[in-house]
Design a protein around this motif. Structure first.
Motif, mmCIF file in Angstrom:
data_model
loop_
_atom_site.group_PDB
_atom_site.id
_atom_site.type_symbol
_atom_site.label_atom_id
_atom_site.label_comp_id
_atom_site.label_asym_id
_atom_site.label_seq_id
_atom_site.Cartn_x
_atom_site.Cartn_y
_atom_site.Cartn_z
ATOM 1 N N LEU A 33 14.545 0.158 7.055
ATOM 2 C CA LEU A 33 15.388 0.780 8.079
ATOM 3 C C LEU A 33 16.502 1.615 7.458
ATOM 4 O O LEU A 33 16.814 2.707 7.954
ATOM 5 C CB LEU A 33 15.979 -0.285 9.000
ATOM 6 N N ALA A 34 17.094 1.145 6.377
ATOM 7 C CA ALA A 34 18.170 1.897 5.729
ATOM 8 C C ALA A 34 17.656 3.241 5.216
ATOM 9 O O ALA A 34 18.312 4.281 5.365
ATOM 10 C CB ALA A 34 18.772 1.084 4.587
ATOM 11 N N GLN A 35 16.465 3.229 4.617
ATOM 12 C CA GLN A 35 15.879 4.481 4.145
ATOM 13 C C GLN A 35 15.568 5.413 5.306
ATOM 14 O O GLN A 35 15.730 6.636 5.205
ATOM 15 C CB GLN A 35 14.621 4.191 3.338
ATOM 16 N N ALA A 36 15.111 4.839 6.429
ATOM 17 C CA ALA A 36 14.833 5.656 7.610
ATOM 18 C C ALA A 36 16.110 6.307 8.133
ATOM 19 O O ALA A 36 16.107 7.485 8.519
ATOM 20 C CB ALA A 36 14.195 4.797 8.691
ATOM 21 N N LEU A 37 17.209 5.576 8.138
ATOM 22 C CA LEU A 37 18.486 6.139 8.570
ATOM 23 C C LEU A 37 18.935 7.252 7.622
ATOM 24 O O LEU A 37 19.501 8.265 8.065
ATOM 25 C CB LEU A 37 19.549 5.044 8.658
ATOM 26 N N THR A 38 18.683 7.078 6.332
ATOM 27 C CA THR A 38 18.999 8.134 5.369
ATOM 28 C C THR A 38 18.212 9.399 5.682
ATOM 29 O O THR A 38 18.757 10.510 5.695
ATOM 30 C CB THR A 38 18.682 7.668 3.939
ATOM 31 N N LEU B 19 7.499 2.789 13.597
ATOM 32 C CA LEU B 19 7.712 1.600 12.768
ATOM 33 C C LEU B 19 7.922 2.043 11.324
ATOM 34 O O LEU B 19 7.117 2.802 10.771
ATOM 35 C CB LEU B 19 6.517 0.654 12.872
ATOM 36 N N VAL B 20 8.990 1.549 10.708
ATOM 37 C CA VAL B 20 9.329 1.955 9.339
ATOM 38 C C VAL B 20 9.405 0.733 8.434
ATOM 39 O O VAL B 20 9.736 -0.366 8.874
ATOM 40 C CB VAL B 20 10.672 2.724 9.308
ATOM 41 N N PRO C 76 -2.017 4.783 17.936
ATOM 42 C CA PRO C 76 -1.923 5.380 16.599
ATOM 43 C C PRO C 76 -0.485 5.397 16.100
ATOM 44 O O PRO C 76 0.465 5.533 16.881
ATOM 45 C CB PRO C 76 -2.457 6.802 16.808
ATOM 46 N N THR C 77 -0.325 5.276 14.789
ATOM 47 C CA THR C 77 1.003 5.244 14.187
ATOM 48 C C THR C 77 1.721 6.576 14.358
ATOM 49 O O THR C 77 1.126 7.644 14.201
ATOM 50 C CB THR C 77 0.894 4.929 12.684
ATOM 51 N N VAL C 78 3.002 6.506 14.692
ATOM 52 C CA VAL C 78 3.857 7.695 14.767
ATOM 53 C C VAL C 78 4.780 7.680 13.556
ATOM 54 O O VAL C 78 5.478 6.701 13.301
ATOM 55 C CB VAL C 78 4.691 7.707 16.064
ATOM 56 N N GLY D 225 12.339 8.814 21.047
ATOM 57 C CA GLY D 225 11.562 7.726 20.477
ATOM 58 C C GLY D 225 12.431 6.527 20.172
ATOM 59 O O GLY D 225 13.672 6.567 20.302
ATOM 60 N N VAL D 226 11.772 5.442 19.763
ATOM 61 C CA VAL D 226 12.467 4.216 19.361
ATOM 62 C C VAL D 226 11.983 3.856 17.962
ATOM 63 O O VAL D 226 10.777 3.720 17.729
ATOM 64 C CB VAL D 226 12.184 3.054 20.333
ATOM 65 N N VAL D 227 12.917 3.715 17.040
ATOM 66 C CA VAL D 227 12.618 3.383 15.645
ATOM 67 C C VAL D 227 12.877 1.900 15.427
ATOM 68 O O VAL D 227 13.942 1.385 15.798
ATOM 69 C CB VAL D 227 13.481 4.222 14.681
ATOM 70 N N MET D 228 11.912 1.212 14.816
ATOM 71 C CA MET D 228 12.059 -0.220 14.539
ATOM 72 C C MET D 228 11.452 -0.540 13.178
ATOM 73 O O MET D 228 10.514 0.142 12.739
ATOM 74 C CB MET D 228 11.358 -1.055 15.617
ATOM 75 N N PRO D 229 11.950 -1.591 12.501
ATOM 76 C CA PRO D 229 11.318 -2.004 11.248
ATOM 77 C C PRO D 229 9.974 -2.662 11.515
ATOM 78 O O PRO D 229 9.766 -3.271 12.566
ATOM 79 C CB PRO D 229 12.327 -2.999 10.656
#
Length: 265
Positions: A176-181, A172-173, A103-105, A142-146
């Motif tokens: 990535l720039a918006q996620a960092l914001t 998964l985003v 499932p998506t996180v 966690g690990v964030v990836m595009p």
């Protein structure tokens, strides 16, 4: 115990699929995982849907506690049959599990504490798998990836992660720039890692929550990702070969951050 020669063999049928494609079966919602540790972790993960489990006698014996705990039954298979199913390059260790993606996180679902790894277009499944393994070892949040320019969270990556894919949350985003914001707004210190970073990571005052941002080998961090980091640091090395593989850099950064980062007061 050796298998009796006169024991009838269960006829092997590939799970919905076409030989030579270890990533997905013909059903677009189904994927194939392989390797002892990857399958064992998947069986132990209550969030992982369990489909058909194909195993050699030896692999089934090694996985017997996990199989019993999950209440599933392994179907008999021979190594050459699994080779045909996955392709000759897949090191399946005698076991294949038909399952679904986890499932998506969501990014907002990550606890606002601890250490996150952010990967900027790291496309090699072996590298991503190794990063996940280090993240599990150091209990990263966690690990964030595009969503794009990221390898599928399936066969080769899961095998390289050695079970960590079912332990470490993967977020998964779309951007990535918006996620960092958003991470910055949530109080994360965002530290980008690059060879030309202005200060060594080992002398940088790190605070929690912390996001360590790493780029792909060769390209490194993209400019937009750099602009969304609070600091740009380097990992100090010695000798002529100064550059580090991204998975090695992640392990070193996690080790250092885990030992020195302190929660912001």
């Amino acid at each position: 115990m050796p298998r009796p020669k006169n024991k009838p063999q269960r006829r092997f049928r590939p799970p919905h699929g076409k030989p030579g494609n270890p990533r997905r079966s013909a059903d677009s919602d189904r994927i194939l995982l392989y390797g002892i540790h990857a399958v064992e972790a998947a069986l132990a993960n209550p969030n992982r849907t369990i489909g058909r489990l194909l195993a050699t006698e030896n692999a089934a014996r090694r996985l017997e506690p996990a199989i019993k705990a999950r209440g599933v039954k392994a179907e008999d298979a021979l190594p050459r049959q699994l080779d045909r199913l996955l392709g000759s390059d897949a090191v399946h260790q005698g076991v294949v599990l038909e399952t679904e993606l986890l499932p998506t996180v969501e990014l907002e679902g990550v606890p606002p504490e601890g250490i996150l790894l952010v990967l900027d277009q790291v496309t090699d499944p072996q590298n991503v798998g190794a990063v996940l393994r280090s993240a599990a070892a150091f209990e990263a949040a966690g690990v964030v990836m595009p969503e794009r320019h990221t390898p599928p969270l399936t066969g080769a990556l899961a095998k390289a992660a050695s079970g960590a894919l079912d332990i470490v949350p993967v977020i998964l985003v779309g951007n990535l720039a918006q996620a960092l914001t958003r991470l910055g707004e949530a109080g994360f210190l965002r530290v980008g890692l690059a060879e030309e970073g202005g200060e060594p990571l080992e002398t940088t005052a790190l605070t929690l929550p912390l996001a360590l941002v790493l780029g792909a080998e060769g390209k490194g961090l993209r400019q937009l990702s750099r602009e969304h980091c609070d600091r740009l640091c380097r990992i100090s090395t010695k000798g002529a070969l100064a550059s580090l593989n991204v998975s090695n850099a992640a392990a070193i950064a996690l080790h250092w951050a885990s030992a020195t980062a302190k929660a912001a007061v």
